[in-house]
Design a protein around this motif. Structure first.
Motif, PDB file in Angstrom:
ATOM      1  N   VAL A  41      84.556 -79.077  37.949  1.00 30.27           N
ATOM      2  CA  VAL A  41      83.940 -80.204  38.158  1.00 30.27           C
ATOM      3  C   VAL A  41      84.706 -81.013  38.845  1.00 30.27           C
ATOM      4  O   VAL A  41      86.045 -81.218  38.689  1.00 30.27           O
ATOM      5  N   GLN A  42      84.100 -81.969  39.906  1.00 29.52           N
ATOM      6  CA  GLN A  42      84.708 -82.847  40.893  1.00 29.52           C
ATOM      7  C   GLN A  42      83.964 -84.086  40.831  1.00 29.52           C
ATOM      8  O   GLN A  42      82.703 -84.165  40.717  1.00 29.52           O
ATOM      9  N   PRO A  43      84.667 -85.175  41.386  1.00 30.58           N
ATOM     10  CA  PRO A  43      83.982 -86.286  41.437  1.00 30.58           C
ATOM     11  C   PRO A  43      83.255 -86.102  43.002  1.00 30.58           C
ATOM     12  O   PRO A  43      83.431 -85.564  43.940  1.00 30.58           O
ATOM     13  N   ILE A  54      80.383 -90.517  39.710  1.00 27.03           N
ATOM     14  CA  ILE A  54      79.694 -89.395  39.599  1.00 27.03           C
ATOM     15  C   ILE A  54      80.121 -88.126  39.764  1.00 27.03           C
ATOM     16  O   ILE A  54      81.117 -87.860  40.811  1.00 27.03           O
ATOM     17  N   PHE A  55      80.005 -87.170  38.802  1.00 25.91           N
ATOM     18  CA  PHE A  55      80.729 -85.837  39.057  1.00 25.91           C
ATOM     19  C   PHE A  55      79.848 -84.645  39.343  1.00 25.91           C
ATOM     20  O   PHE A  55      78.594 -84.727  38.955  1.00 25.91           O
ATOM     21  N   ILE A  56      80.121 -83.886  39.975  1.00 28.56           N
ATOM     22  CA  ILE A  56      79.385 -82.664  40.383  1.00 28.56           C
ATOM     23  C   ILE A  56      79.904 -81.386  39.936  1.00 28.56           C
ATOM     24  O   ILE A  56      81.378 -81.312  39.616  1.00 28.56           O
ATOM     25  N   ILE A  57      79.236 -80.063  39.519  1.00 26.39           N
ATOM     26  CA  ILE A  57      79.647 -79.189  38.762  1.00 26.39           C
ATOM     27  C   ILE A  57      79.442 -77.902  39.977  1.00 26.39           C
ATOM     28  O   ILE A  57      78.234 -77.895  40.560  1.00 26.39           O
ATOM     29  N   CYS A  89      73.419 -85.323  39.751  1.00 24.21           N
ATOM     30  CA  CYS A  89      74.342 -85.550  38.764  1.00 24.21           C
ATOM     31  C   CYS A  89      74.186 -86.747  37.960  1.00 24.21           C
ATOM     32  O   CYS A  89      73.651 -87.854  38.334  1.00 24.21           O
ATOM     33  N   SER A  90      74.635 -86.555  36.612  1.00 24.53           N
ATOM     34  CA  SER A  90      74.614 -87.818  35.806  1.00 24.53           C
ATOM     35  C   SER A  90      76.065 -88.550  35.918  1.00 24.53           C
ATOM     36  O   SER A  90      77.242 -87.864  36.076  1.00 24.53           O
ATOM     37  N   LYS A  91      76.218 -89.616  35.421  1.00 24.20           N
ATOM     38  CA  LYS A  91      77.377 -90.451  35.671  1.00 24.20           C
ATOM     39  C   LYS A  91      78.274 -90.118  34.517  1.00 24.20           C
ATOM     40  O   LYS A  91      77.784 -89.574  33.405  1.00 24.20           O
ATOM     41  N   SER A  92      79.653 -90.228  34.687  1.00 25.82           N
ATOM     42  CA  SER A  92      80.689 -89.634  33.591  1.00 25.82           C
ATOM     43  C   SER A  92      80.536 -90.522  32.483  1.00 25.82           C
ATOM     44  O   SER A  92      80.180 -91.808  32.198  1.00 25.82           O
TER      45      SER A  92
END
Length: 308
Positions: free
Chosen positions: A244-246, A253-256, A304-307
């Protein structure tokens, strides 16, 4: 052979013939019959490729055809606009369409022109609009690369699976790899994993995230929803999870990115980020759990969804 003197291109090495641009209609004899390379362009949606490319020995490497032509292959006749060959003269790839994408001609325009082709395989008849069909030099079907919008159902030992991007085969006809369209539970040498790569690297049917040996056992898999706890014979634990990274565009917002796992004999290889770690099946216990993160909800590489 030529009614007019063609435009001829040479490589910079020893003046070797590289390509030919016919200025009039010319017939070229191939192992799949007589083919007419393009000599006039009346459709501005077509790519301006070199009609005839040859190798240093003068053997035809590729032909862009004047008209869509039915080409006889080991899986039946395929309408073809562009074709490539092995040095032996056998078919390498056939492209039913070979359009030029631009501001005036979109991928949707090209896709709408594409025709559905049905190909019989060991996982059933695949009816799809292909970008191209690839063959082994000995004639067996090697892979089918789909248009991005295409989805196909295939029958496998893991059940009926919907796939995207494409599918590849061994010479025997058994499935070598495919790209699942959504998450599926797959039995692996360490247990059941949820296979899915939302944004696989590659645009052809030969480089897929889920691949198998000829017996049908999984040898590579990508997952965004499973984590693996490895306990060695000394009781030490290693936990392998998707990454998981910003986002580069927004820190909130994070991406997987998928956890990629390979199976080689008794060795299990975990690949994530730039790290590669191998573990022995014989000396380890593998515990599979659902992967969760408070940073992401329904996050993948493309949305992606926001944290929280």
């Amino acid at each position: 052979m030529f009614n007019q003197v063609p435009n001829i291109s040479y490589s910079n090495i020893h003046g070797v013939l590289e390509s030919i641009q016919p200025l009039d209609k010319v017939a070229i004899s191939t192992k799949v019959g007589t083919l007419i390379p393009i000599y006039r362009v009346e459709d501005h949606g077509r790519k301006k490729l070199t009609p005839v490319k040859v190798d240093p020995l003068g053997r035809v490497k590729s032909l862009q055809l004047q008209d869509v032509t039915q080409v006889n292959t080991t899986v039946g006749e395929i309408p073809t606009e562009f074709i490539t060959f092995y040095p032996s003269g056998n078919i390498r790839r056939v492209f039913p369409l070979n359009g030029k994408l631009s501001g005036y001609w979109s991928e949707d325009n090209e896709y709408n022109l594409a025709k559905i082709i049905s190909i019989k395989t060991m996982v059933g008849t695949i009816s799809v609009k292909p970008i191209y069909v690839h063959f082994y030099e000995t004639g067996e079907l090697k892979s089918i690369t789909f248009w991005p919008k295409e989805r196909v159902l295939i029958n496998t030992r893991y059940g009926e699976i919907k796939i995207k991007t494409g599918i590849s085969f061994y010479k025997s006809g058994r499935v070598k790899s495919f790209e699942p369209d959504s998450q599926i539970s797959i039995e692996t040498p360490i247990g059941n994993l949820l296979a899915y790569d939302p944004d696989p690297i590659g645009i052809n049917g030969e480089k897929n995230s889920l691949s198998f040996n000829e017996e049908g056992d999984v040898i590579t898999i990508s997952t965004i929803s499973s984590e693996v706890i490895v306990v060695d014979n000394k009781g030490m634990e290693n936990i392998f999870t998707p990454d998981v990274q910003p986002s580069r565009c927004d820190d909130e917002i994070f991406i997987i990115k998928p956890l990629k796992i390979e199976f080689h004999g008794d060795e299990v290889i975990f690949k994530y980020g730039f790290k590669t770690i191998g573990k022995s099946k014989n000396n380890s216990e593998f515990i599979i759990k659902e992967f969760t993160s408070n940073k992401v909800q329904n996050c993948n590489l493309s949305s992606c969804s926001k944290s929280s």
